[in-house]
Motif scaffolding. Sequence first.
Motif, PDB file in Angstrom:
ATOM      1  N   MET A  11       0.817  -1.208   0.000  1.00  0.00           N
ATOM      2  CA  MET A  11       0.000   0.000   0.000  1.00  0.00           C
ATOM      3  C   MET A  11       0.855   1.265   0.000  1.00  0.00           C
ATOM      4  O   MET A  11       0.346   2.365  -0.013  1.00  0.00           O
ATOM      5  CB  MET A  11      -0.931   0.035   1.214  1.00  0.00           C
ATOM      6  N   ASP A  12       2.190   1.126   0.065  1.00  0.00           N
ATOM      7  CA  ASP A  12       3.045   2.297   0.015  1.00  0.00           C
ATOM      8  C   ASP A  12       3.063   2.922  -1.369  1.00  0.00           C
ATOM      9  O   ASP A  12       3.380   4.091  -1.519  1.00  0.00           O
ATOM     10  CB  ASP A  12       4.476   1.923   0.424  1.00  0.00           C
ATOM     11  N   THR A  67      -4.556   1.392  -8.850  1.00  0.00           N
ATOM     12  CA  THR A  67      -4.462   2.001  -7.528  1.00  0.00           C
ATOM     13  C   THR A  67      -4.812   0.999  -6.443  1.00  0.00           C
ATOM     14  O   THR A  67      -5.428  -0.053  -6.700  1.00  0.00           O
ATOM     15  CB  THR A  67      -5.405   3.214  -7.422  1.00  0.00           C
ATOM     16  N   THR A  68      -4.446   1.360  -5.221  1.00  0.00           N
ATOM     17  CA  THR A  68      -4.745   0.496  -4.077  1.00  0.00           C
ATOM     18  C   THR A  68      -6.252   0.318  -3.907  1.00  0.00           C
ATOM     19  O   THR A  68      -6.742  -0.802  -3.739  1.00  0.00           O
ATOM     20  CB  THR A  68      -4.142   1.093  -2.788  1.00  0.00           C
ATOM     21  N   HIS A  69      -6.991   1.409  -3.933  1.00  0.00           N
ATOM     22  CA  HIS A  69      -8.443   1.318  -3.776  1.00  0.00           C
ATOM     23  C   HIS A  69      -9.064   0.554  -4.947  1.00  0.00           C
ATOM     24  O   HIS A  69     -10.073  -0.139  -4.776  1.00  0.00           O
ATOM     25  CB  HIS A  69      -9.053   2.721  -3.655  1.00  0.00           C
ATOM     26  N   GLY A  70      -8.478   0.674  -6.116  1.00  0.00           N
ATOM     27  CA  GLY A  70      -8.985  -0.090  -7.255  1.00  0.00           C
ATOM     28  C   GLY A  70      -8.818  -1.576  -7.047  1.00  0.00           C
ATOM     29  O   GLY A  70      -9.722  -2.365  -7.349  1.00  0.00           O
ATOM     30  N   LEU A 104      -7.720   4.101   6.063  1.00  0.00           N
ATOM     31  CA  LEU A 104      -7.165   4.292   7.402  1.00  0.00           C
ATOM     32  C   LEU A 104      -5.767   3.689   7.498  1.00  0.00           C
ATOM     33  O   LEU A 104      -4.845   4.308   8.055  1.00  0.00           O
ATOM     34  CB  LEU A 104      -8.087   3.654   8.445  1.00  0.00           C
ATOM     35  N   ILE A 105      -5.593   2.483   6.958  1.00  0.00           N
ATOM     36  CA  ILE A 105      -4.281   1.826   7.018  1.00  0.00           C
ATOM     37  C   ILE A 105      -3.231   2.646   6.260  1.00  0.00           C
ATOM     38  O   ILE A 105      -2.108   2.844   6.729  1.00  0.00           O
ATOM     39  CB  ILE A 105      -4.382   0.402   6.456  1.00  0.00           C
ATOM     40  N   ARG A 106      -3.609   3.145   5.080  1.00  0.00           N
ATOM     41  CA  ARG A 106      -2.666   3.963   4.321  1.00  0.00           C
ATOM     42  C   ARG A 106      -2.317   5.239   5.082  1.00  0.00           C
ATOM     43  O   ARG A 106      -1.166   5.685   5.090  1.00  0.00           O
ATOM     44  CB  ARG A 106      -3.258   4.305   2.957  1.00  0.00           C
ATOM     45  N   TRP A 107      -3.320   5.835   5.714  1.00  0.00           N
ATOM     46  CA  TRP A 107      -3.079   7.056   6.465  1.00  0.00           C
ATOM     47  C   TRP A 107      -2.151   6.808   7.651  1.00  0.00           C
ATOM     48  O   TRP A 107      -1.258   7.609   7.945  1.00  0.00           O
ATOM     49  CB  TRP A 107      -4.403   7.635   6.939  1.00  0.00           C
ATOM     50  N   TYR A 148      -1.086   8.406  17.667  1.00  0.00           N
ATOM     51  CA  TYR A 148      -2.377   9.073  17.825  1.00  0.00           C
ATOM     52  C   TYR A 148      -3.387   8.547  16.806  1.00  0.00           C
ATOM     53  O   TYR A 148      -4.573   8.432  17.084  1.00  0.00           O
ATOM     54  CB  TYR A 148      -2.207  10.585  17.659  1.00  0.00           C
ATOM     55  N   GLY A 149      -2.894   8.240  15.627  1.00  0.00           N
ATOM     56  CA  GLY A 149      -3.792   7.709  14.603  1.00  0.00           C
ATOM     57  C   GLY A 149      -4.380   6.373  14.994  1.00  0.00           C
ATOM     58  O   GLY A 149      -5.508   6.044  14.623  1.00  0.00           O
TER      59      GLY A 149
END
Length: 297
Positions: A1-2, A62-65, A106-109, A118-119
């Motif tokens: 996912m990087d 893309t990752t989301h794709g 969320l994982i990518r963030w 904190y995330g």
Amino acid sequence: MDEPERPGGRSGANWILAGLIAGGGAIAFVLTVRTGRADSAMLFVGLPVLLAAALALMPPRTTHGRVFVATTIVLLLAAVALHEGAICVVLAAPLVYAVVHGSTALIRWLRESSSRAYGALVLPLLLLGGVEGSVDGLRIAPDQSVEVVRVVPVPSGELAGRLAAGPRPTPVRSIPLRMLGVPVPQHVHGTGLDVGDRWAFGYHGTSHGPGGQLLAEVDAVAPDRIGFRFVEDTSITARWLTWHRADLHWRAVDAGHTEVRITAAYRRGLDPSWYFGPLQDALVHEGTGHLLDMLGL
């Protein structure tokens, strides 16, 4: 996912996956036809398999794709396994997509954030969505009700006589019920408006379940009202909700028209409430309208 993007292109793995999907689909198609359901084989087996195979040959960049394609293939194959039960997949699909894409974001963030500690505090909030409904005490407003109001071209003095004839099987007019293939009563019988009179609604067995029946008993009668309690529910719909009661009121609008108001109370069987609450409310509203159709109203 990087890496958010990468060059697209079909690989050998894509062709192998598409071949496996097509081969399994062909077997499912033949089995469906042999069990006497040729009319539903193409819609509930052939079409989802073709779509899943096509997606397997369209690797996203893309990752989301990639997450979307993988999730869609799983949902389509689940629909093949369930046949007519694909309604469950259709109803749950938006929630599944929201969860997988939300988790991916969320994982990518978290991986890219400079303050991962904190995330990580966000993760327990996501888990709360899976806790609701795990036990009966952790449910939010499971008892719901719907109300349907119609003005019918029947004098109010004649309405009770029409109701006393009882319900009869009627073709489904509701577009949402028809599109989703929601089970509706096929064998309906019962007459009378006296306390203790019973109306039975029988269902055909499908991939949803073995059929069964819903038995309603008159428990309250007044000049402008009739109430029912449900004394037996072995129907297909029992896995999604539990019926409590139904009350039908009417009043004259003019000499030739009557306003009919029916309220149906039930207990929702699906969670989370923020998603399945409004969804079941809308479907029960359509089903209650179908009951009025069966009563000739």
